[in-house]
Write a protein that holds these residues in place. Sequence first.
Motif, PDB file in Angstrom:
ATOM      1  N   ARG A 107       5.894  -4.249 -22.457  1.00 42.60           N
ATOM      2  CA  ARG A 107       4.698  -3.140 -22.199  1.00 42.60           C
ATOM      3  C   ARG A 107       3.715  -3.466 -21.495  1.00 42.60           C
ATOM      4  N   ARG A 108       3.331  -4.626 -20.834  1.00 41.91           N
ATOM      5  CA  ARG A 108       2.567  -4.392 -20.434  1.00 41.91           C
ATOM      6  C   ARG A 108       2.340  -4.324 -18.914  1.00 41.91           C
ATOM      7  N   PRO A 109       2.369  -3.030 -18.378  1.00 40.15           N
ATOM      8  CA  PRO A 109       2.715  -2.096 -17.033  1.00 40.15           C
ATOM      9  C   PRO A 109       2.034  -3.200 -15.598  1.00 40.15           C
ATOM     10  N   GLY A 110       1.452  -4.793 -15.595  1.00 43.78           N
ATOM     11  CA  GLY A 110       0.781  -4.896 -14.432  1.00 43.78           C
ATOM     12  C   GLY A 110       1.757  -5.723 -14.249  1.00 43.78           C
ATOM     13  N   VAL A 111       2.685  -6.841 -15.017  1.00 39.88           N
ATOM     14  CA  VAL A 111       3.510  -7.193 -15.478  1.00 39.88           C
ATOM     15  C   VAL A 111       4.718  -7.360 -14.386  1.00 39.88           C
ATOM     16  N   TRP A 112       6.146  -5.641 -15.048  1.00 38.37           N
ATOM     17  CA  TRP A 112       6.405  -5.192 -14.793  1.00 38.37           C
ATOM     18  C   TRP A 112       6.639  -4.309 -13.147  1.00 38.37           C
ATOM     19  N   LEU A 113       5.158  -3.819 -13.033  1.00 31.23           N
ATOM     20  CA  LEU A 113       5.274  -3.364 -11.467  1.00 31.23           C
ATOM     21  C   LEU A 113       4.835  -4.263 -10.727  1.00 31.23           C
ATOM     22  N   ALA A 114       4.754  -6.087 -11.392  1.00 34.44           N
ATOM     23  CA  ALA A 114       4.376  -6.792 -10.458  1.00 34.44           C
ATOM     24  C   ALA A 114       5.879  -7.583  -9.872  1.00 34.44           C
ATOM     25  N   ALA A 115       6.817  -7.153 -10.460  1.00 35.60           N
ATOM     26  CA  ALA A 115       8.165  -7.388 -10.473  1.00 35.60           C
ATOM     27  C   ALA A 115       8.785  -6.513  -9.583  1.00 35.60           C
TER      28      ALA A 115
ATOM     29  N   THR B  19      -5.881   2.116  -9.375  1.00 31.79           N
ATOM     30  CA  THR B  19      -6.517   1.082  -8.578  1.00 31.79           C
ATOM     31  C   THR B  19      -6.361   0.480  -9.076  1.00 31.79           C
ATOM     32  N   ALA B  20      -5.696   0.294 -10.744  1.00 34.50           N
ATOM     33  CA  ALA B  20      -5.712  -1.779 -11.208  1.00 34.50           C
ATOM     34  C   ALA B  20      -4.705  -2.552 -10.645  1.00 34.50           C
ATOM     35  N   VAL B  21      -4.173  -1.405 -10.357  1.00 31.75           N
ATOM     36  CA  VAL B  21      -2.567  -2.425  -9.568  1.00 31.75           C
ATOM     37  C   VAL B  21      -2.898  -2.543  -7.792  1.00 31.75           C
ATOM     38  N   ALA B  22      -3.659  -2.059  -7.235  1.00 33.88           N
ATOM     39  CA  ALA B  22      -3.829  -1.853  -6.186  1.00 33.88           C
ATOM     40  C   ALA B  22      -3.669  -2.570  -4.725  1.00 33.88           C
ATOM     41  N   ALA B  23      -4.282  -4.286  -5.253  1.00 33.74           N
ATOM     42  CA  ALA B  23      -4.102  -5.339  -5.282  1.00 33.74           C
ATOM     43  C   ALA B  23      -2.738  -6.161  -4.921  1.00 33.74           C
TER      44      ALA B  23
ATOM     45  N   ALA C 112       0.875  -1.259   0.015  1.00 36.70           N
ATOM     46  CA  ALA C 112      -0.305   0.120   0.059  1.00 36.70           C
ATOM     47  C   ALA C 112       0.683   1.314  -0.002  1.00 36.70           C
ATOM     48  N   GLY C 113       2.249   0.999   0.641  1.00 32.64           N
ATOM     49  CA  GLY C 113       2.583   2.342   1.025  1.00 32.64           C
ATOM     50  C   GLY C 113       4.017   2.759  -0.788  1.00 32.64           C
ATOM     51  N   ILE C 114       3.767   1.570  -0.866  1.00 29.29           N
ATOM     52  CA  ILE C 114       4.714   1.351  -2.217  1.00 29.29           C
ATOM     53  C   ILE C 114       3.838   2.149  -3.543  1.00 29.29           C
ATOM     54  N   HIS C 115       2.917   1.846  -3.453  1.00 27.98           N
ATOM     55  CA  HIS C 115       1.013   1.958  -4.408  1.00 27.98           C
ATOM     56  C   HIS C 115       1.190   3.533  -4.303  1.00 27.98           C
TER      57      HIS C 115
END
Length: 270
Positions: free
Chosen positions: A131-139, A75-79, A65-68
């Motif tokens: 090019r998929r932000p969800g993947v590299w954000l999770a990494a 909000t799509a990557v809030a979990a 939550a702090g990183i986010h």
Amino acid sequence: MQHLDPESLGLLALGEDLGDDAADHLRSCASCAADYAGLRRAVLAAKPGPPDATALEPPGPQVWAGIHRSLGLSTAVAADPIGSPASWRSRPPAPAPLPPQTPAGPPTPLPSREEQPGRKREPGGGSGWIRRPGVWLAAAAATALLAAGVFWSVQQNQPAVTPLAQTELAPVAQHSATGSARVVETKDGQRTLEVKVDKNEARGYQEVWLIAPDLSRLVSLGVMTSESGTFAVPAGLDLGEYPIVDVSDEPVDGNPAHSSVSIVRGTLDS
């Protein structure tokens, strides 16, 4: 006895062989053994495959939550992308590694990117996962959480110390270096002398001593190869009888006696 430096402890935790001296020190020094144990747990937790929930205490959802919040993410990557230890245990095991291939002749050239079957090109070039932000954000989140876990583990295994005495080190004779020294005690009763100087003025090498007030008795604690060092104080040594901290300039002549050339000196205050 000088403790192992952080770089050596890190290499040992990674499985490097630094020789018998490092291994013997690790077996005999409770402080270095505790640091090694914390780093080793972090290495094991970072190995490929499902995380081992027993190796490091998992960070709570407030970390993500702090990183986010700090990165201003959507909000799509809030979990929390890492999840809880229960979700780790429910993940399927990592697939077994493929057996090595035995070449039967000259290696076959790899097809070009355009010729590789099933490969989908992204508009404008580049691989799709980049090019998929969800993947590299999770990494990125996983990397940040692992770093936080390593830091927490190392900090938890740092032995608590109690300062016993300290002094400022003043230059002696023609020297101009200054510094400080303090004696600390760990929970297990081991005392160490921590010495720092602002520059190394030795023409030979620096040696650290504890000396009696009348300068008639002295105990060598070891060689200081840089501008700081940590040295074990012998058990039973009364600092009241040896309160003077002295850093000397010793020639490489094989003579264990004090050279009578001191660089800095100070008297410990209890």
